[in-house]
Design a protein around this motif. Structure first.
Motif, PDB file in Angstrom:
ATOM      1  N   ARG A 129       0.835  -1.196   0.000  1.00 38.42           N
ATOM      2  CA  ARG A 129       0.000   0.000   0.000  1.00 38.42           C
ATOM      3  C   ARG A 129       0.879   1.259   0.000  1.00 38.42           C
ATOM      4  NH1 ARG A 129      -4.545   0.312  -1.836  1.00 38.42           N
ATOM      5  NH2 ARG A 129      -4.863  -1.740  -0.917  1.00 38.42           N
ATOM      6  N   LEU A 130       2.044   1.167   0.657  1.00 41.68           N
ATOM      7  CA  LEU A 130       2.954   2.308   0.730  1.00 41.68           C
ATOM      8  C   LEU A 130       3.808   2.423  -0.527  1.00 41.68           C
ATOM      9  CD1 LEU A 130       2.244   1.689   3.704  1.00 41.68           C
ATOM     10  CD2 LEU A 130       4.622   2.040   4.266  1.00 41.68           C
ATOM     11  N   CYS A 131       3.773   1.389  -1.318  1.00 47.13           N
ATOM     12  CA  CYS A 131       4.842   1.179  -2.277  1.00 47.13           C
ATOM     13  C   CYS A 131       4.309   1.146  -3.702  1.00 47.13           C
ATOM     14  CB  CYS A 131       5.489  -0.145  -1.884  1.00 47.13           C
ATOM     15  SG  CYS A 131       6.754  -0.715  -2.954  1.00 47.13           S
ATOM     16  N   THR A 132       3.378   0.243  -3.974  1.00 50.35           N
ATOM     17  CA  THR A 132       2.953   0.074  -5.357  1.00 50.35           C
ATOM     18  C   THR A 132       1.445   0.020  -5.508  1.00 50.35           C
ATOM     19  OG1 THR A 132       3.076  -2.308  -5.198  1.00 50.35           O
ATOM     20  CG2 THR A 132       5.041  -1.174  -5.927  1.00 50.35           C
TER      21      THR A 132
ATOM     22  N   ASN B 228       7.287  -1.722  -9.490  1.00 48.54           N
ATOM     23  CA  ASN B 228       7.113  -2.151  -8.103  1.00 48.54           C
ATOM     24  C   ASN B 228       8.379  -1.799  -7.340  1.00 48.54           C
ATOM     25  OD1 ASN B 228       4.764  -3.248  -9.034  1.00 48.54           O
ATOM     26  ND2 ASN B 228       5.573  -5.323  -9.185  1.00 48.54           N
ATOM     27  N   GLY B 229       8.284  -1.867  -6.027  1.00 49.43           N
ATOM     28  CA  GLY B 229       9.470  -1.595  -5.223  1.00 49.43           C
ATOM     29  C   GLY B 229      10.025  -2.841  -4.572  1.00 49.43           C
ATOM     30  N   GLN B 230       9.133  -3.725  -4.126  1.00 52.13           N
ATOM     31  CA  GLN B 230       9.595  -4.880  -3.353  1.00 52.13           C
ATOM     32  C   GLN B 230       9.647  -6.137  -4.222  1.00 52.13           C
ATOM     33  OE1 GLN B 230       8.075  -4.890   0.865  1.00 52.13           O
ATOM     34  NE2 GLN B 230       6.501  -3.668  -0.089  1.00 52.13           N
ATOM     35  N   PRO B 231      10.395  -7.145  -3.764  1.00 46.60           N
ATOM     36  CA  PRO B 231      10.629  -8.312  -4.610  1.00 46.60           C
ATOM     37  C   PRO B 231       9.365  -9.078  -4.961  1.00 46.60           C
ATOM     38  CG  PRO B 231      11.338  -8.733  -2.352  1.00 46.60           C
ATOM     39  CD  PRO B 231      11.086  -7.260  -2.468  1.00 46.60           C
TER      40      PRO B 231
ATOM     41  N   GLY C 289      12.547   9.422   0.753  1.00 46.75           N
ATOM     42  CA  GLY C 289      12.831   8.403  -0.250  1.00 46.75           C
ATOM     43  C   GLY C 289      13.966   7.519   0.206  1.00 46.75           C
ATOM     44  N   ARG C 290      14.567   6.822  -0.737  1.00 49.17           N
ATOM     45  CA  ARG C 290      15.579   5.867  -0.316  1.00 49.17           C
ATOM     46  C   ARG C 290      16.918   6.096  -0.993  1.00 49.17           C
ATOM     47  NH1 ARG C 290      13.200   0.311  -2.907  1.00 49.17           N
ATOM     48  NH2 ARG C 290      14.570   0.150  -4.666  1.00 49.17           N
ATOM     49  N   THR C 291      17.914   5.441  -0.467  1.00 46.33           N
ATOM     50  CA  THR C 291      19.253   5.489  -1.036  1.00 46.33           C
ATOM     51  C   THR C 291      19.574   4.129  -1.657  1.00 46.33           C
ATOM     52  OG1 THR C 291      21.600   5.613  -0.528  1.00 46.33           O
ATOM     53  CG2 THR C 291      20.188   4.969   1.247  1.00 46.33           C
TER      54      THR C 291
ATOM     55  N   VAL D 257       7.528   4.366 -14.083  1.00 42.10           N
ATOM     56  CA  VAL D 257       6.956   5.255 -13.065  1.00 42.10           C
ATOM     57  C   VAL D 257       7.262   4.653 -11.700  1.00 42.10           C
ATOM     58  CG1 VAL D 257       4.866   6.511 -12.388  1.00 42.10           C
ATOM     59  CG2 VAL D 257       5.021   5.555 -14.694  1.00 42.10           C
ATOM     60  N   LEU D 258       7.626   5.508 -10.739  1.00 36.19           N
ATOM     61  CA  LEU D 258       7.760   4.988  -9.368  1.00 36.19           C
ATOM     62  C   LEU D 258       7.422   6.078  -8.354  1.00 36.19           C
ATOM     63  CD1 LEU D 258       8.379   2.163  -8.043  1.00 36.19           C
ATOM     64  CD2 LEU D 258      10.660   3.007  -7.599  1.00 36.19           C
ATOM     65  N   GLN D 259       8.075   6.039  -7.218  1.00 35.06           N
ATOM     66  CA  GLN D 259       7.561   6.763  -6.043  1.00 35.06           C
ATOM     67  C   GLN D 259       7.432   8.267  -6.186  1.00 35.06           C
ATOM     68  OE1 GLN D 259       6.148   4.817  -4.655  1.00 35.06           O
ATOM     69  NE2 GLN D 259       7.250   3.068  -3.833  1.00 35.06           N
ATOM     70  N   GLY D 260       8.201   8.877  -7.063  1.00 33.82           N
ATOM     71  CA  GLY D 260       8.039  10.313  -7.273  1.00 33.82           C
ATOM     72  C   GLY D 260       6.614  10.642  -7.701  1.00 33.82           C
TER      73      GLY D 260
ATOM     74  N   HIS E 146      20.396   1.038   0.922  1.00 36.34           N
ATOM     75  CA  HIS E 146      19.519   0.482   1.958  1.00 36.34           C
ATOM     76  C   HIS E 146      18.164   0.095   1.400  1.00 36.34           C
ATOM     77  CE1 HIS E 146      22.104   0.801   5.357  1.00 36.34           C
ATOM     78  NE2 HIS E 146      22.287   2.094   5.201  1.00 36.34           N
ATOM     79  N   PHE E 147      17.485  -0.689   2.198  1.00 35.53           N
ATOM     80  CA  PHE E 147      16.140  -1.140   1.858  1.00 35.53           C
ATOM     81  C   PHE E 147      15.269  -0.928   3.083  1.00 35.53           C
ATOM     82  CE2 PHE E 147      13.107  -4.787   1.069  1.00 35.53           C
ATOM     83  CZ  PHE E 147      12.488  -4.204  -0.018  1.00 35.53           C
ATOM     84  N   HIS E 148      14.138  -0.321   2.864  1.00 30.95           N
ATOM     85  CA  HIS E 148      13.148  -0.145   3.927  1.00 30.95           C
ATOM     86  C   HIS E 148      13.776   0.358   5.224  1.00 30.95           C
ATOM     87  CE1 HIS E 148       9.641  -2.487   2.039  1.00 30.95           C
ATOM     88  NE2 HIS E 148      10.124  -1.555   1.294  1.00 30.95           N
ATOM     89  N   THR E 149      13.488  -0.305   6.346  1.00 34.43           N
ATOM     90  CA  THR E 149      13.941   0.247   7.620  1.00 34.43           C
ATOM     91  C   THR E 149      15.287  -0.376   8.025  1.00 34.43           C
ATOM     92  OG1 THR E 149      12.591  -1.339   8.856  1.00 34.43           O
ATOM     93  CG2 THR E 149      11.598   0.770   8.340  1.00 34.43           C
TER      94      THR E 149
ATOM     95  N   TYR F 157       4.036   7.861  -7.292  1.00 31.70           N
ATOM     96  CA  TYR F 157       3.146   7.025  -6.469  1.00 31.70           C
ATOM     97  C   TYR F 157       2.945   7.564  -5.058  1.00 31.70           C
ATOM     98  CZ  TYR F 157       4.159   3.234  -9.843  1.00 31.70           C
ATOM     99  OH  TYR F 157       4.331   2.463 -10.948  1.00 31.70           O
ATOM    100  N   GLN F 158       3.991   8.184  -4.503  1.00 31.39           N
ATOM    101  CA  GLN F 158       3.891   8.638  -3.104  1.00 31.39           C
ATOM    102  C   GLN F 158       3.659  10.142  -3.037  1.00 31.39           C
ATOM    103  OE1 GLN F 158       7.519   7.148  -1.289  1.00 31.39           O
ATOM    104  NE2 GLN F 158       6.531   5.202  -0.769  1.00 31.39           N
ATOM    105  N   SER F 159       3.210  10.699  -4.150  1.00 33.12           N
ATOM    106  CA  SER F 159       3.019  12.137  -4.170  1.00 33.12           C
ATOM    107  C   SER F 159       1.536  12.465  -4.296  1.00 33.12           C
ATOM    108  CB  SER F 159       3.809  12.734  -5.337  1.00 33.12           C
ATOM    109  OG  SER F 159       3.876  14.134  -5.190  1.00 33.12           O
TER     110      SER F 159
ATOM    111  N   PRO G 163      16.148  10.558   3.746  1.00 31.63           N
ATOM    112  CA  PRO G 163      15.985   9.122   3.518  1.00 31.63           C
ATOM    113  C   PRO G 163      15.125   8.536   4.640  1.00 31.63           C
ATOM    114  CG  PRO G 163      18.177   9.588   4.379  1.00 31.63           C
ATOM    115  CD  PRO G 163      17.509  10.916   4.175  1.00 31.63           C
ATOM    116  N   PHE G 164      14.262   7.565   4.279  1.00 33.04           N
ATOM    117  CA  PHE G 164      13.305   7.064   5.286  1.00 33.04           C
ATOM    118  C   PHE G 164      13.770   5.798   5.998  1.00 33.04           C
ATOM    119  CE2 PHE G 164      11.380   5.268   1.241  1.00 33.04           C
ATOM    120  CZ  PHE G 164      11.904   3.989   1.420  1.00 33.04           C
ATOM    121  N   HIS G 165      15.021   5.403   5.808  1.00 35.02           N
ATOM    122  CA  HIS G 165      15.468   4.096   6.306  1.00 35.02           C
ATOM    123  C   HIS G 165      15.753   4.059   7.806  1.00 35.02           C
ATOM    124  CE1 HIS G 165      16.093   3.109   2.124  1.00 35.02           C
ATOM    125  NE2 HIS G 165      16.880   4.149   1.981  1.00 35.02           N
TER     126      HIS G 165
HETATM  127  S1  SF4 Z   1      11.681   1.296  -0.613  1.00 36.51           S
HETATM  128 FE1  SF4 Z   1      11.092   0.314  -2.462  1.00 36.51          FE
HETATM  129  S2  SF4 Z   1       9.959  -1.378  -1.806  1.00 36.51           S
HETATM  130 FE2  SF4 Z   1      10.002   0.000  -0.109  1.00 36.51          FE
HETATM  131  S3  SF4 Z   1       8.234   1.284  -0.260  1.00 36.51           S
HETATM  132 FE3  SF4 Z   1       9.832   2.278  -1.369  1.00 36.51          FE
HETATM  133  S4  SF4 Z   1       9.661   1.574  -3.478  1.00 36.51           S
HETATM  134 FE4  SF4 Z   1       8.483   0.218  -2.194  1.00 36.51          FE
END
Ligand code: SF4
Length: 822
Positions: free
Chosen positions: A172-175, A369-372, A656-658, A331-334, A661-664, A336-338, A727-729
């Motif tokens: 829901r947060l991602c895709t 998508n963001g996650q595997p 956003g992310r670097t 297309v991605l989070q720029g 890293h992945f997620h938290t 999707y999360q805006s 970064p949100f990690h």
């Molecule tokens: S880091 Fe990747 S997998 Fe996680 S919410 Fe963002 S796009 Fe989705």
């Protein structure tokens, strides 16, 4: 064979190729110190777990332990390449602080117990709540990192067994917006395009997608096209100076929250110049008239003022998009999360429909998508959709599922759309959800407005179950913690962003008493004695392969049809793209090749929503609009973001992310090379804003919004003026407090973000908070931010990020470019 520091050079060496040629192979590998390929006992097939690209790899096993990875040369996705998180992330599996035994809360503390105690506690509470309040007291919040078999099992338990509507994923947060945009335009989820479209494209447009850092191997593919003959043109929309922006022919850096206005201006130019495929439009789409009317209101001069982007640059980008012969858009989070996430992403689909750029080599949309396994969460019904992309508002689809599961249709909740994660949290807050089972995700760091999230999850009346590898910030608040096995320790399938299904096999045993997520869900169903309408066990499978066979049956005839795939095929061939059926036994490279969409009213996954309000379109309305299953062109008006900068909060905050890293960071901070590349939080700001605030590189800065404060070290970059990036990690599990900000302030970006979501996709908005900034201390050196990627410093005094010898991986390029007809 060469060795290369893959922290310093994440994309590795170039292997150039030209349009229509096959991407050359380059096999990347990394083995633990002292281990050689000859000394490896076994190589076990898998694919990447720390992003959505689906890079195929073999896991190296020695003496019962994972000791490294190697890319799979023959796989369609990566042709042997691996990214930094693939190469180094596996080390987290062996961390000494893995959870190895279940925990239950007793006397306010989490204490170790056995599986019977933990599962019986959960089952007892489930039964009590079912008796007291019914199934709506139960909520399940899962992830995008389990396997298809696990999501499907969880989906059947929740929807067919318990009968709760409250099941969603952190997708829901991602895709969620990827799924929503695909449903709005094409009637159904599923990427039209394929990664091989990169090989054919003459133009690649990236909308809010920092591919260089989120999908390093796919970006290596683009870099290799850029280094070869007849390189594609690149259009980039991003407020940050990402590597994509630096490689772009035209870079548009709009004000956060103005994507719809920008897309309307681009479409305005495309229509004005008649860069339109009229035959395609007439034959395969409805709704063009509304688009024409709407975008006429957005000439570049007007939009230049809304977005603060030069009108001429908008025109240049539109000309590239409008004159492309083979256009790939991602297309991605720029987006999707805006703000107006779905509305903006749908305009990218519209661009391709207007230009007839679908279903041919080099012509495709990848709503990424963001996650595997985000795709699996969606298709298996572990998020806000029914399994097999079935439509909750179509009684025939619900009846079909009921037949398959042998339950009464009324058992499957379909009185309303499945509950989305943000609404589930609200129900927890209000006390109607009393048991929340969180698997493989860490909402106490990843959801917006963390002070609220912590208080909601910490309520006494909530029974919180957390299933994870580590004692995360969320697990720390739980009543029961279940230790899960992870990638490499269990078997299952996952599907990447271009519909490629991989089998990931068990390589080693999980630590201690940790169990695969599938086993945990099966155990829960067994102990609860979940039954079908004839009193037989609801769940008829018992291991990954039998679960996969059950899922295949559920997918039969649906757009994500897996019936032609089995474990033996995946073992033999590696990645296969769905749909794969008797008719298409090798899988399907591109969807909608004949301009036929899965949007007919009886077939579609969704009747769609109003893009501004989110109100569902009624079936009758949809039938009137789209009787013959064409694509739907949906126009959107630009609406300003809810929270805008003002005198007190003059900056737009985006998160956003670097690359590293992945997620938290639960996994990536436990891999030394990744941890050291980006060890602590930073905030990015422009030279102009740094000078206005008297802030230098490395100074300690406080960022404030009405929700909270964060302290971070300043990194001065070429980010657009007025925008700051966090970064949100970074959460708290590796700080003294473990779960929340300490006395020296917060460091999780979501202390600052608002509780707000897109009306159509329900995806939280992480990119339009208004924030204030102040220096609290002079720094003693540069910010602990990488110099690679969008956070590259403008000043020359920052030492480049390097991993040194510990980050040297092998690269084995093979020559030989095959000619291939597009
Ligand atoms: S880091 Fe990747 S997998 Fe996680 S919410 Fe963002 S796009 Fe989705």
């Amino acid at each position: 064979m060469t060795r290369r520091d893959r922290i310093a050079e994440p994309w590795g060496a170039r292997t150039p190729y030209g349009p229509g040629q096959t991407w050359p192979t380059r096999v990347d590998s990394f083995l633990a110190e002292g281990v050689t390929a000859d000394g490896v006992d076994r190589w076990v097939p898998s694919a990447s777990i720390l992003h959505s690209n689906g890079d195929a790899m073999d896991i190296a096993v020695k003496d019962g332990r994972i000791v490294g990875v190697r890319g799979r040369a023959g796989d369609r996705v990566n042709h042997g390449r691996l990214g930094p998180k693939d190469l180094f992330g596996w080390q987290a599996n062996g961390s000494v602080d893995r959870l190895t035994r279940p925990l239950v809360r007793s006397g306010g503390r989490l204490v170790e117990c056995d599986w019977d105690t933990a599962m019986d506690t959960i089952v007892r509470r489930t039964r009590e709540l079912l008796a007291e309040q019914g199934p709506s007291a139960l909520g399940f919040y899962t992830t995008g990192q389990l396997f298809a078999e696990e999501y499907y099992t969880l989906g059947v338990i929740a929807r067919g067994g318990l009968g709760t509507n409250h099941l969603d994923g952190n997708t829901r947060l991602c895709t969620a917006t990827a799924a929503a945009a695909l449903k709005e335009s094409f009637g159904c989820d599923g990427q039209p395009g394929s990664y091989t479209d990169i090989d054919h494209a003459d133009t690649i447009a990236l909308f809010g997608h920092n591919m260089a850092e989120t999908q390093t191997v796919l970006w290596a593919r683009v870099l290799d096209r850029l280094a070869g003959p007849d390189a594609p043109r690149i259009v980039c929309v991003d407020p940050r100076p990402t590597p994509v922006a630096r490689a772009a022919t035209v870079h548009l850096a709009p004000r956060p929250g103005t994507n719809v206005a920008l897309m309307n201006a681009l479409l305005h130019e495309v229509l004005d110049n008649d860069w339109i495929d009229h035959d395609y439009l007439d034959a395969h789409a409805v709704g063009f008239d509304q688009l024409e009317k709407r975008v006429a209101e957005y000439p570049p001069e007007l939009v230049a003022r809304i977005c603060d982007v030069p009108a001429e640059r908008i025109r240049s980008a539109a000309e590239i998009l409008g004159t492309a012969d083979r256009l790939v858009s991602t297309v991605l989070q720029g987006f999707y999360q805006s703000h107006q996430a779905t509305a903006a992403s749908v305009q990218v689909n519209n661009l391709h429909l207007v230009r007839g750029m679908l279903g041919r080599p080099g012509c495709g949309v990848l709503q990424m998508n963001g996650q595997p396994s985000a795709q699996n969460t969606r298709e298996c019904g572990a998020d806000g959709d029914l399994p097999g992309f079935r439509n909750w508002a179509n009684d025939a689809h619900v009846a079909d599922l009921a037949r398959l599961w042998n339950v009464e249709p009324q058992r499957i909740p379909h009185y309303a759309p499945p509950t989305h994660a943000m609404q589930m949290l609200r129900y927890v807050e209000e006390g109607s959800i009393r048991l929340l089972w969180v698997s493989g995700t860490n909402p106490a760091v990843s959801l917006p407005e963390l002070a609220r999230v912590r208080s909601v999850l910490a309520q006494d009346r909530l029974f919180l179950v957390v299933q994870d590898l580590f004692l995360t910030e969320t697990a720390d608040l739980a009543d029961v913690v279940l230790p899960a096995a992870t990638w490499g320790e269990k078997t299952g399938t996952f599907t990447n962003a271009d519909r490629t299904v991989h089998l990931s096999e068990k390589a080693v045993d999980p630590p201690g008493a940790a169990r695969p997520d599938l086993d945990i869900f099966l155990d829960y169903a067994r102990r609860l004695e979940l039954a079908d309408k004839d009193g037989r066990p609801l769940i008829t499978w018992h291991d990954p392969e039998s679960a996969f066979e059950a899922w295949k049956e559920c997918s039969r005839g649906r757009p994500c049809d897996y019936t032609g795939i089995d474990y033996a095929m995946l073992r033999e061939r590696g990645g296969v793209q769905w749909p794969c059926t008797d008719e298409h036994p090798h899988g399907t490279e591109r969807l909608y090749v004949n301009g036929e969409f899965r949007s007919a009213p009886d077939d579609c996954e969704s009747y769609g929503r109003d893009l501004s309000t989110g109100a569902p379109v009624e079936p009758v309305e949809y039938r009137a609009l789209n009787p013959s299953g064409k694509a739907v062109i949906k126009a959107a008006e630009y609406l300003p973001p809810h929270e805008q900068p003002d005198d007190d909060h003059p900056y737009s905050l985006i998160t956003g992310r670097t690359l590293y890293h992945f997620h938290t960071r639960t996994k990536t901070a436990r891999a030394p090379q990744l941890r050291d590349a980006a060890p602590r939080v930073w905030v990015e700001l422009s030279p102009h804003d740094a000078s206005a605030e008297d802030i230098h590189e490395g100074d300690s800065v406080e960022i404030r919004t009405p929700r909270g404060t964060v302290r971070a070290a300043a990194r001065v970059t070429d980010i657009r003026r007025g925008v700051i990036f966090l970064p949100f990690h970074y959460g708290y599990w590796d700080t003294e407090t473990h779960t929340e900000p300490g006395t020296d302030g917060g460091r999780a970006a979501n202390e600052l973000t608002p509780t707000d979501w897109d009306p159509a996709s329900k995806q939280p908005i992480f990119k339009t908070a208004a924030a204030a900034l102040r220096r609290i201390a002079r720094g003693t050196g540069p910010a602990p931010a990488p110099t690679v990627g969008a956070c590259a410093p403008v000043g020359p005094d920052v030492a480049p990020t390097r991993g040194g010898r510990a980050a040297e991986a092998e690269e084995d390029p093979e020559s030989g470019i095959e000619e291939r007809q597009p």
